[in-house]
Design a protein around this motif. Structure first.
Motif, PDB file in Angstrom:
ATOM      1  N   PRO A  75       0.819  -1.217   0.000  1.00 39.28           N
ATOM      2  CA  PRO A  75       0.000   0.000   0.000  1.00 39.28           C
ATOM      3  C   PRO A  75       0.856   1.272   0.000  1.00 39.28           C
ATOM      4  O   PRO A  75       0.529   2.244  -0.670  1.00 39.28           O
ATOM      5  N   THR A  76       1.976   1.271   0.712  1.00 40.95           N
ATOM      6  CA  THR A  76       2.859   2.435   0.760  1.00 40.95           C
ATOM      7  C   THR A  76       3.454   2.718  -0.609  1.00 40.95           C
ATOM      8  O   THR A  76       3.465   3.858  -1.072  1.00 40.95           O
ATOM      9  N   CYS A  77       3.944   1.675  -1.251  1.00 44.96           N
ATOM     10  CA  CYS A  77       4.531   1.809  -2.595  1.00 44.96           C
ATOM     11  C   CYS A  77       3.484   2.340  -3.563  1.00 44.96           C
ATOM     12  O   CYS A  77       3.747   3.259  -4.341  1.00 44.96           O
ATOM     13  N   ASN A  78       2.290   1.780  -3.493  1.00 37.00           N
ATOM     14  CA  ASN A  78       1.200   2.195  -4.374  1.00 37.00           C
ATOM     15  C   ASN A  78       0.838   3.662  -4.121  1.00 37.00           C
ATOM     16  O   ASN A  78       0.660   4.434  -5.067  1.00 37.00           O
ATOM     17  N   GLN A  79       0.765   4.049  -2.861  1.00 35.91           N
ATOM     18  CA  GLN A  79       0.412   5.415  -2.506  1.00 35.91           C
ATOM     19  C   GLN A  79       1.466   6.403  -3.014  1.00 35.91           C
ATOM     20  O   GLN A  79       1.129   7.463  -3.545  1.00 35.91           O
ATOM     21  N   GLN A  80       2.735   6.068  -2.874  1.00 37.67           N
ATOM     22  CA  GLN A  80       3.807   6.946  -3.352  1.00 37.67           C
ATOM     23  C   GLN A  80       3.716   7.138  -4.859  1.00 37.67           C
ATOM     24  O   GLN A  80       3.896   8.252  -5.369  1.00 37.67           O
ATOM     25  N   THR A  81       3.444   6.064  -5.576  1.00 36.74           N
ATOM     26  CA  THR A  81       3.335   6.142  -7.030  1.00 36.74           C
ATOM     27  C   THR A  81       2.137   6.987  -7.436  1.00 36.74           C
ATOM     28  O   THR A  81       2.238   7.846  -8.325  1.00 36.74           O
ATOM     29  N   VAL A  82       1.001   6.768  -6.789  1.00 36.81           N
ATOM     30  CA  VAL A  82      -0.206   7.533  -7.099  1.00 36.81           C
ATOM     31  C   VAL A  82       0.018   9.013  -6.824  1.00 36.81           C
ATOM     32  O   VAL A  82      -0.385   9.867  -7.624  1.00 36.81           O
ATOM     33  N   GLN A  83       0.679   9.348  -5.730  1.00 33.61           N
ATOM     34  CA  GLN A  83       0.955  10.751  -5.406  1.00 33.61           C
ATOM     35  C   GLN A  83       1.838  11.401  -6.473  1.00 33.61           C
ATOM     36  O   GLN A  83       1.589  12.537  -6.892  1.00 33.61           O
ATOM     37  N   LEU A  84       2.845  10.686  -6.900  1.00 36.17           N
ATOM     38  CA  LEU A  84       3.736  11.217  -7.926  1.00 36.17           C
ATOM     39  C   LEU A  84       2.978  11.434  -9.231  1.00 36.17           C
ATOM     40  O   LEU A  84       3.097  12.489  -9.867  1.00 36.17           O
ATOM     41  N   ALA A  87       0.543  14.491  -8.990  1.00 36.93           N
ATOM     42  CA  ALA A  87       1.252  15.759  -9.140  1.00 36.93           C
ATOM     43  C   ALA A  87       1.635  15.999 -10.591  1.00 36.93           C
ATOM     44  O   ALA A  87       1.506  17.117 -11.112  1.00 36.93           O
ATOM     45  N   LYS A  88       2.087  14.961 -11.272  1.00 39.47           N
ATOM     46  CA  LYS A  88       2.509  15.111 -12.669  1.00 39.47           C
ATOM     47  C   LYS A  88       1.309  15.388 -13.568  1.00 39.47           C
ATOM     48  O   LYS A  88       1.394  16.205 -14.494  1.00 39.47           O
ATOM     49  N   ILE A  89       0.189  14.746 -13.298  1.00 36.56           N
ATOM     50  CA  ILE A  89      -1.026  14.993 -14.086  1.00 36.56           C
ATOM     51  C   ILE A  89      -1.456  16.447 -13.949  1.00 36.56           C
ATOM     52  O   ILE A  89      -1.798  17.104 -14.943  1.00 36.56           O
ATOM     53  N   MET A  90      -1.419  16.971 -12.720  1.00 38.03           N
ATOM     54  CA  MET A  90      -1.781  18.375 -12.507  1.00 38.03           C
ATOM     55  C   MET A  90      -0.841  19.298 -13.285  1.00 38.03           C
ATOM     56  O   MET A  90      -1.284  20.266 -13.905  1.00 38.03           O
ATOM     57  N   ASN A  91       0.437  18.975 -13.277  1.00 36.58           N
ATOM     58  CA  ASN A  91       1.420  19.763 -14.007  1.00 36.58           C
ATOM     59  C   ASN A  91       1.135  19.748 -15.508  1.00 36.58           C
ATOM     60  O   ASN A  91       1.161  20.792 -16.171  1.00 36.58           O
ATOM     61  N   GLU A  93      -1.732  19.099 -16.982  1.00 39.49           N
ATOM     62  CA  GLU A  93      -2.982  19.822 -17.236  1.00 39.49           C
ATOM     63  C   GLU A  93      -2.743  21.328 -17.257  1.00 39.49           C
ATOM     64  O   GLU A  93      -3.307  22.040 -18.092  1.00 39.49           O
ATOM     65  N   GLN A  94      -1.888  21.832 -16.364  1.00 37.06           N
ATOM     66  CA  GLN A  94      -1.568  23.257 -16.365  1.00 37.06           C
ATOM     67  C   GLN A  94      -0.802  23.647 -17.627  1.00 37.06           C
ATOM     68  O   GLN A  94      -1.027  24.725 -18.189  1.00 37.06           O
ATOM     69  N   GLN A  95       0.087  22.772 -18.073  1.00 38.69           N
ATOM     70  CA  GLN A  95       0.812  23.051 -19.318  1.00 38.69           C
ATOM     71  C   GLN A  95      -0.145  23.087 -20.500  1.00 38.69           C
ATOM     72  O   GLN A  95      -0.032  23.961 -21.374  1.00 38.69           O
ATOM     73  N   ILE A  96      -1.078  22.148 -20.531  1.00 40.13           N
ATOM     74  CA  ILE A  96      -2.066  22.121 -21.611  1.00 40.13           C
ATOM     75  C   ILE A  96      -2.858  23.421 -21.617  1.00 40.13           C
ATOM     76  O   ILE A  96      -3.051  24.037 -22.670  1.00 40.13           O
ATOM     77  N   HIS A  97      -3.302  23.855 -20.445  1.00 36.43           N
ATOM     78  CA  HIS A  97      -4.062  25.103 -20.344  1.00 36.43           C
ATOM     79  C   HIS A  97      -3.223  26.283 -20.843  1.00 36.43           C
ATOM     80  O   HIS A  97      -3.710  27.119 -21.614  1.00 36.43           O
ATOM     81  N   PHE A  98      -1.960  26.324 -20.415  1.00 33.75           N
ATOM     82  CA  PHE A  98      -1.090  27.413 -20.860  1.00 33.75           C
ATOM     83  C   PHE A  98      -0.963  27.408 -22.381  1.00 33.75           C
ATOM     84  O   PHE A  98      -1.087  28.454 -23.030  1.00 33.75           O
ATOM     85  N   TYR A  99      -0.715  26.242 -22.963  1.00 27.76           N
ATOM     86  CA  TYR A  99      -0.542  26.172 -24.419  1.00 27.76           C
ATOM     87  C   TYR A  99      -1.835  26.485 -25.166  1.00 27.76           C
ATOM     88  O   TYR A  99      -1.800  27.086 -26.243  1.00 27.76           O
ATOM     89  N   GLN A 100      -2.978  26.111 -24.605  1.00 27.55           N
ATOM     90  CA  GLN A 100      -4.251  26.474 -25.240  1.00 27.55           C
ATOM     91  C   GLN A 100      -4.407  27.989 -25.273  1.00 27.55           C
ATOM     92  O   GLN A 100      -4.805  28.560 -26.297  1.00 27.55           O
ATOM     93  N   GLN A 101      -4.089  28.638 -24.133  1.00 25.86           N
ATOM     94  CA  GLN A 101      -4.157  30.100 -24.082  1.00 25.86           C
ATOM     95  C   GLN A 101      -3.126  30.727 -25.020  1.00 25.86           C
ATOM     96  O   GLN A 101      -3.401  31.732 -25.670  1.00 25.86           O
ATOM     97  N   ALA A 102      -1.951  30.119 -25.095  1.00 29.55           N
ATOM     98  CA  ALA A 102      -0.896  30.643 -25.969  1.00 29.55           C
ATOM     99  C   ALA A 102      -1.316  30.582 -27.432  1.00 29.55           C
ATOM    100  O   ALA A 102      -1.070  31.530 -28.189  1.00 29.55           O
ATOM    101  N   VAL A 103      -1.950  29.494 -27.827  1.00 26.80           N
ATOM    102  CA  VAL A 103      -2.417  29.368 -29.217  1.00 26.80           C
ATOM    103  C   VAL A 103      -3.425  30.475 -29.523  1.00 26.80           C
ATOM    104  O   VAL A 103      -3.345  31.136 -30.572  1.00 26.80           O
ATOM    105  N   LEU A 104      -4.358  30.694 -28.631  1.00 27.16           N
ATOM    106  CA  LEU A 104      -5.349  31.753 -28.849  1.00 27.16           C
ATOM    107  C   LEU A 104      -4.674  33.125 -28.945  1.00 27.16           C
ATOM    108  O   LEU A 104      -5.017  33.930 -29.812  1.00 27.16           O
ATOM    109  N   SER A 105      -3.723  33.378 -28.069  1.00 24.24           N
ATOM    110  CA  SER A 105      -3.006  34.655 -28.097  1.00 24.24           C
ATOM    111  C   SER A 105      -2.222  34.824 -29.388  1.00 24.24           C
ATOM    112  O   SER A 105      -2.239  35.894 -30.005  1.00 24.24           O
TER     113      SER A 105
END
Length: 146
Positions: A75-84, A87-91, A93-105
């Motif tokens: 469970p600890t190993c699984n939890q560490q992987t899921v947390q990582l 965090a990477k998915i959020m990162n 998603e933020q990059q995608i949002h930035f690039y979508q805004q950049a394309v529009l600009s």
């Protein structure tokens, strides 16, 4: 296969492969003559490393995942992987949002510059660049570690 063939196959330099070895990501066996030997196991690892690098994972994060892979499932190993991954998915998603805004600009700037109208739209273009910079800074601020 030897390091040169291995590196060429994955479009890397031998220095990069050696660096990954130095960082503990790859640990090839040595032949009697001292040459490194890369087999199917290392091909899977390098594919894993290259995909994660493209997704923005640091070498330290990749090393952590490789270490977790060698541990018994827990469970600890699984939890560490899921947390990582969370965090990477959020990162990403933020990059995608930035690039979508950049394309529009950029599309707006392209329109403002169309038919040689740069001079009359110079201030609007500068404002778009300023807004893109602000979005870039906001993305950075959201990733600062405490």
């Amino acid at each position: 296969m030897q390091i040169k063939h291995f590196a060429n196959k994955y479009k890397l330099t031998t220095d990069t492969v050696r660096y990954y070895e130095k960082e503990g990501l790859l640990t090839p066996t040595r032949q009697d003559n001292g040459y490194r030997k890369y087999d199917v196991t290392f091909e899977k690892k390098i594919k894993f490393i290259l995909v994660l690098r493209k997704l923005g994972f640091s070498l330290q994060e990749i090393k952590q995942l490789l270490l977790l892979e060698n541990k018994p499932v827990s469970p600890t190993c699984n939890q560490q992987t899921v947390q990582l991954f969370t965090a990477k998915i959020m990162n990403i998603e933020q990059q995608i949002h930035f690039y979508q805004q950049a394309v529009l600009s950029l599309q707006l700037v392209q329109t403002l510059m169309y038919d040689g109208k740069y001079e009359e739209n110079k201030e609007k273009i500068a404002l778009q660049i300023e807004n893109m910079y602000k979005n870039l800074q906001e993305g950075r601020d959201n990733h600062e570690t405490p």
